[in-house]
Structures are given as C-alpha cells and as structure tokens.
Motif scaffolding. Structure first.
Motif, PDB file in Angstrom:
ATOM      1  N   VAL A 196      45.368   4.204  -1.098  1.00  0.00           N
ATOM      2  CA  VAL A 196      45.984   3.202  -0.224  1.00  0.00           C
ATOM      3  C   VAL A 196      44.898   2.369   0.457  1.00  0.00           C
ATOM      4  O   VAL A 196      44.939   1.126   0.425  1.00  0.00           O
ATOM      5  N   ASP A 211      49.588   7.268   8.474  1.00  0.00           N
ATOM      6  CA  ASP A 211      50.437   8.216   7.755  1.00  0.00           C
ATOM      7  C   ASP A 211      50.472   9.543   8.514  1.00  0.00           C
ATOM      8  O   ASP A 211      50.931  10.544   7.990  1.00  0.00           O
ATOM      9  N   LEU A 257      46.992  11.838   3.691  1.00  0.00           N
ATOM     10  CA  LEU A 257      47.638  13.133   3.493  1.00  0.00           C
ATOM     11  C   LEU A 257      47.516  13.631   2.061  1.00  0.00           C
ATOM     12  O   LEU A 257      47.933  14.739   1.750  1.00  0.00           O
ATOM     13  N   GLY A 258      46.945  12.800   1.184  1.00  0.00           N
ATOM     14  CA  GLY A 258      46.814  13.178  -0.230  1.00  0.00           C
ATOM     15  C   GLY A 258      45.979  14.437  -0.388  1.00  0.00           C
ATOM     16  O   GLY A 258      45.121  14.736   0.433  1.00  0.00           O
TER      17      GLY A 258
END
Ligand code: ATP
Ligand code: MG
Length: 145
Positions: free
Chosen positions: A129, A9, A118-119
């Motif tokens: 994920v 990501d 990226l959370g």
C-alpha cells in the motif's frame, strides 16, 4: 494551515506515523488532519469455486466498516490535545487507490503513512500500500519507519 492525510490501518507503524503527525502539528502550530481508513475485501474472499456461497458480502463489509471506524476513532483519540483540526473518512475498495483519491479530493499537501502495516510478510522494506501510494501520489509522501 498545512493539510495532511494520515492513512491508518491500526498497525503499530501507522500509530507511529500518527505520533509523528502530532509532532508536526505542534511544530507548525496546527494542521488540518484527514484520517483515512480503507476497508478492503481480500481477493481470496471474492474468488474460487463456492466462495460466493460461503461469504455474505453485506455482513463482511459491515464488519470491515465497523472495524475501520473503530480504528479511525481510536487514532483520533490518540491525537487528543494535539493542535489539529481532525476529520475522519472511511472508504471502501482498494486501499492505495482510495488513499490517492482522498488525497486529490481533499487537496492535501502531504500524505503520511507507515512503511509496513498489518500484512504478515516480514522482511520487506515497504508494504504494497505504501509503495503504491508513493508511486501514484502527486504530493509529498512521508513514510514513517
Ligand atoms: P501488505 O499489505 O502489502 O501485505 P503491509 O500490510 O505490511 O504489507 P501496507 O499495507 O503497505 O504494509 O501498510 C503500510 C501503511 O499503509 C500502513 O502503516 C498504513 O499507514 C497504510 N495502510 C495500509 N493499509 C491501509 C488501509 N486499509 N487503510 C488505510 N491505510 C492503510
Ligand atoms: Mg497491508
């Protein structure tokens, strides 16, 4: 040759996962590497009154795809000179589900990913994920801290 799926990501952890794959490739004298990014329209954009009027999904998905392909290209560039046959695949939908689907479709031997992405939620050991991929995978999964 070992076939590896690296899910990225574009986060720092995913980059570290890429660096570890580079080392694996070196030590095993070459790997077949599939880089996967999944463009995901967040539920918050889909739900709620008036959401449909405020968001143009075509434009949103195009933007996600451009960003995703950019992440795939820059990750591939990071791996320049590494003994790996690299292919990239952009997918759209639920990230964990799509990563698992790509892993089965391409019959990979190993899935590599970061423990976080990226959370924004700090403090968790594992992002949702990576947790869901670990839960659903039929292959070994390597989660890089
Ligand atoms: P959360 O998304 O649950 O808020 P997070 O963003 O910190 O938490 P994850 O999204 O689980 O954590 O990210 C863990 C790893 O999963 C990343 O380092 C990356 O390897 C992979 N990953 C996450 N999202 C995607 C995506 N959209 N496409 C490809 N790989 C992804
Ligand atoms: Mg995330």
């Amino acid at each position: 040759m070992m076939r590896i799926l690296l899910a990225t990501d574009g986060s720092p952890h995913a980059l570290r996962a890429a660096a570890f794959v580079a080392r694996l490739a070196k030590e095993t004298r070459g790997v077949d590497l599939l880089l996967v990014n999944v463009g995901h329209v967040p539920a918050v954009a889909l739900g709620g009154p008036g959401a449909g009027a405020m968001v143009d999904f075509g434009v949103l998905e195009e933007g996600l795809e451009r960003a995703g392909r950019e992440i795939l290209d820059s990750t591939a560039r990071e791996l320049t000179g590494v003994d790996a046959e690299i292919t990239t695949e952009y997918r759209r939908g639920d990230p964990a589900g799509q990563i698992l689907e790509a892993a089965s479709a391409k019959n990979v031997d190993l899935v590599v990913m970061g423990c976080r992405g990226l959370g924004q939620l700090g403090g968790l050991i594992l992002g949702s994920v990576s947790e869901r991929v670990l839960h659903g995978a039929h292959t070994p999964v390597l989660i890089v801290r």
